[in-house]
Design a protein around this motif. Structure first.
Motif, PDB file in Angstrom:
ATOM      1  N   VAL A 143       0.653  -1.183   0.070  1.00 33.06           N
ATOM      2  CA  VAL A 143      -0.209  -0.352   0.342  1.00 33.06           C
ATOM      3  C   VAL A 143       0.862   1.422   0.498  1.00 33.06           C
ATOM      4  N   ASP A 144       0.695   2.433  -0.936  1.00 35.00           N
ATOM      5  CA  ASP A 144       1.215   2.765  -0.934  1.00 35.00           C
ATOM      6  C   ASP A 144       2.729   2.944  -0.582  1.00 35.00           C
ATOM      7  N   GLY A 145       3.341   1.969  -2.095  1.00 34.92           N
ATOM      8  CA  GLY A 145       4.804   2.168  -1.778  1.00 34.92           C
ATOM      9  C   GLY A 145       5.703   1.935  -0.194  1.00 34.92           C
ATOM     10  N   ALA A 146       4.764   1.025   0.653  1.00 35.76           N
ATOM     11  CA  ALA A 146       5.627   1.013   1.767  1.00 35.76           C
ATOM     12  C   ALA A 146       6.228  -0.545   1.566  1.00 35.76           C
ATOM     13  N   ALA A 147       5.667  -1.482   0.897  1.00 32.78           N
ATOM     14  CA  ALA A 147       6.574  -2.442   0.025  1.00 32.78           C
ATOM     15  C   ALA A 147       7.356  -2.859  -0.022  1.00 32.78           C
ATOM     16  N   THR A 148       7.315  -1.666  -1.537  1.00 34.49           N
ATOM     17  CA  THR A 148       9.182  -1.217  -2.128  1.00 34.49           C
ATOM     18  C   THR A 148       9.653  -0.640  -1.323  1.00 34.49           C
ATOM     19  N   GLU A 149       9.253   0.308  -0.291  1.00 34.35           N
ATOM     20  CA  GLU A 149      10.676   1.134   0.318  1.00 34.35           C
ATOM     21  C   GLU A 149      11.140  -0.098   1.280  1.00 34.35           C
ATOM     22  N   ALA A 150      10.352  -1.348   2.133  1.00 35.16           N
ATOM     23  CA  ALA A 150      10.822  -2.149   2.702  1.00 35.16           C
ATOM     24  C   ALA A 150      11.637  -3.408   1.839  1.00 35.16           C
ATOM     25  N   VAL A 151      11.201  -3.324   0.688  1.00 40.18           N
ATOM     26  CA  VAL A 151      11.692  -4.020   0.078  1.00 40.18           C
ATOM     27  C   VAL A 151      13.636  -3.404  -0.109  1.00 40.18           C
ATOM     28  N   ARG A 152      13.829  -1.995  -0.931  1.00 42.72           N
ATOM     29  CA  ARG A 152      15.038  -1.007  -0.378  1.00 42.72           C
ATOM     30  C   ARG A 152      15.891  -1.623   1.305  1.00 42.72           C
ATOM     31  N   VAL A 153      15.011  -1.752   2.274  1.00 39.67           N
ATOM     32  CA  VAL A 153      15.231  -1.946   3.387  1.00 39.67           C
ATOM     33  C   VAL A 153      16.354  -3.340   3.260  1.00 39.67           C
ATOM     34  N   ALA A 154      15.312  -3.714   3.154  1.00 37.35           N
ATOM     35  CA  ALA A 154      15.919  -5.037   4.068  1.00 37.35           C
ATOM     36  C   ALA A 154      17.263  -5.863   2.915  1.00 37.35           C
TER      37      ALA A 154
END
Length: 109
Positions: free
Chosen positions: A45-56
């Protein structure tokens, strides 16, 4: 050198398969031939998963989040990332370790 960096960074392009909404964040495993699986607790939702992927991904490669750039797949599960790393060989070895062994070839019938 960019912005006073002392070390020259190399860029490595990787393809990842995001699994949003997982019970815990985990990086590792293979999807298809050479796509790295990245499970994240964030919802898509709202790019949250994409940002979490970048962090991981940054965490497992030992680099800053700013060194992980989304090339394509902002709203898709399959994403292409460029990561800036000090040692491309070490990054390739780490990626191979995270992917695990390749699948066995299909057995003839």
């Amino acid at each position: 050198m960019r912005g006073g960096d002392r070390h020259t960074l190399g860029a490595v392009r990787i393809t990842v398969r995001a699994k949003p909404g997982a019970s815990r964040t985990r990086v590792g495993g293979r999807y298809a031939d050479s796509t790295l699986v990245v499970a994240v607790t964030a919802r898509a939702v709202d790019g949250a998963a994409t940002e979490a992927v970048r962090v991981a991904v940054a965490e497992v490669f030992g680099i800053r989040v700013a060194a992980v750039r989304l090339v394509s797949g902002a709203t898709a599960r399959t994403k292409v990332l460029d990561i800036d790393v000090p040692d491309e060989g070490a990054a390739a070895a780490r990626l191979a370790d995270l992917l695990g062994p390749p699948p066995p070839p299909p057995q003839p019938r």
